[in-house]
Design an enzyme around this catalytic site. Structure first.
Site, mmCIF file in Angstrom:
data_model
loop_
_atom_site.group_PDB
_atom_site.id
_atom_site.type_symbol
_atom_site.label_atom_id
_atom_site.label_comp_id
_atom_site.label_asym_id
_atom_site.label_seq_id
_atom_site.Cartn_x
_atom_site.Cartn_y
_atom_site.Cartn_z
ATOM 1 N N ASP A 43 -5.893 -11.822 1.743
ATOM 2 C CA ASP A 43 -5.013 -11.245 0.723
ATOM 3 C C ASP A 43 -5.516 -9.842 0.426
ATOM 4 O OD1 ASP A 43 -3.486 -10.516 -1.421
ATOM 5 O OD2 ASP A 43 -4.002 -12.237 -2.677
ATOM 6 N N ASN A 65 -2.445 -0.704 8.526
ATOM 7 C CA ASN A 65 -0.992 -0.649 8.615
ATOM 8 C C ASN A 65 -0.286 -1.361 7.466
ATOM 9 O OD1 ASN A 65 1.775 -0.801 10.086
ATOM 10 N ND2 ASN A 65 1.174 -2.955 9.861
ATOM 11 N N TYR A 78 4.267 3.650 -4.818
ATOM 12 C CA TYR A 78 4.138 3.651 -3.355
ATOM 13 C C TYR A 78 3.905 5.081 -2.852
ATOM 14 C CZ TYR A 78 5.391 3.077 1.573
ATOM 15 O OH TYR A 78 5.375 3.082 2.946
ATOM 16 N N ALA A 94 2.746 7.633 -4.488
ATOM 17 C CA ALA A 94 1.443 8.116 -4.934
ATOM 18 C C ALA A 94 0.319 7.541 -4.081
ATOM 19 C CB ALA A 94 1.234 7.744 -6.400
ATOM 20 N N ALA A 95 0.409 6.253 -3.760
ATOM 21 C CA ALA A 95 -0.631 5.611 -2.952
ATOM 22 C C ALA A 95 -0.680 6.202 -1.553
ATOM 23 C CB ALA A 95 -0.381 4.102 -2.893
ATOM 24 N N LYS A 96 0.477 6.405 -0.944
ATOM 25 C CA LYS A 96 0.504 6.967 0.413
ATOM 26 C C LYS A 96 0.008 8.411 0.419
ATOM 27 C CE LYS A 96 1.964 3.520 2.884
ATOM 28 N NZ LYS A 96 1.094 2.931 3.937
#
Length: 249
Positions: free
Chosen positions: A59, A86, A155, A157-159
């Site tokens: 997880d 990925n 999403y 911001a994280a990328k």
């Protein structure tokens, strides 16, 4: 970079783009360690590829589980020389209408999978990768790391953070461990479960996977795929136009 005979970790390796990368890597003669959370897709990989694929149920939203997995992995797979981060999740969220308390658990899981797990596995496996004469860390990012959209702020911001982390880690490896390639693969909109029912002009998971593997083999530090190739030029030409283009994507 030579992938034949390599042992390659692929997170999210049992579904979508990850499954297609697993297929391509096995076809090149690599051994794949595929990470996923759902037992069904992992079992299907074992049935299809036998001992050419090892599966790991992890997880990635649980930092303790990710750390433990990264610590144990080199002992189970000493030949590991390529890490492909990925796996990803995306939540659509309108902060003006959503209940902040209700939204937090999903958004924190999104950050954990998309950012924390990438940093943990990249840095945790770095000492092991350093022991190989040729190694690579490949982080899958997105055009949304360059030009964000309104509907998925966390999403994007994280990328964007992964993209910056990848560049900084590349600098460190260029100076201290040049035999470790650190690669950023920038994807366009891909037709996966995550994007179902949204967007147009998608490429297939097979097309995305092929472009990533080709870029690794050609020693590309940055792999721009499909329409994402246009973004650096568009942002140099007119940032305002670039931001407007994907604002409501």
């Amino acid at each position: 970079m030579e992938l034949t005979g390599a042992t390659v970790l692929v997170t999210g390796g049992a579904r979508g783009i990850g499954r297609e990368m697993t297929r391509l890597l096995v076809g090149l003669g690599a051994h794949v360690v595929a990470v996923g959370r759902a037992p069904g897709p992992l079992a299907a990989l074992r049935l299809e590829y036998g001992d050419r694929v090892s599966t790991e149920a992890v997880d990635l939203s649980d930092p303790d589980a990710v750390d433990a997995f990264g610590d144990e992995l080199p002992g189970r797979h000493p030949g590991l020389s390529v890490v492909i981060n990925n796996a990803g999740v995306q939540n659509l969220c309108d902060f003006l209408t959503a209940d902040a308390r209700d939204s937090r658990p999903a958004l924190r899981r999104e950050l954990a999978v998309n950012l924390d797990a990438v940093i943990s596995l990249s840095t945790g496996l770095l000492p092991h990768l350093s022991s190989h004469s040729s190694a690579a860390i490949v982080n899958i990012t997105s055009g949304l790391a360059i030009v964000p959209k309104a509907s998925a702020p966390v999403y994007c911001a994280a990328k964007s953070a992964v993209r910056t982390f990848t560049r900084s880690l590349r600098y460190q490896c260029e100076d201290g461990a040049p035999h470790i390639r650190v690669i950023d693969a920038v994807l366009p909109l891909v037709d996966t479960e995550m994007t179902r029912g949204r967007g147009q002009g998608k490429i297939s998971p097979a097309q995305a996977a092929q472009a990533v593997i080709d870029g690794i083999r050609r020693d590309r530090a940055e792999i721009y795929i499909g329409k994402a190739r246009l973004l650096p030029f568009l942002m140099r030409l007119s940032p305002t136009l670039g931001y407007r283009a994907l604002r409501n994507g």
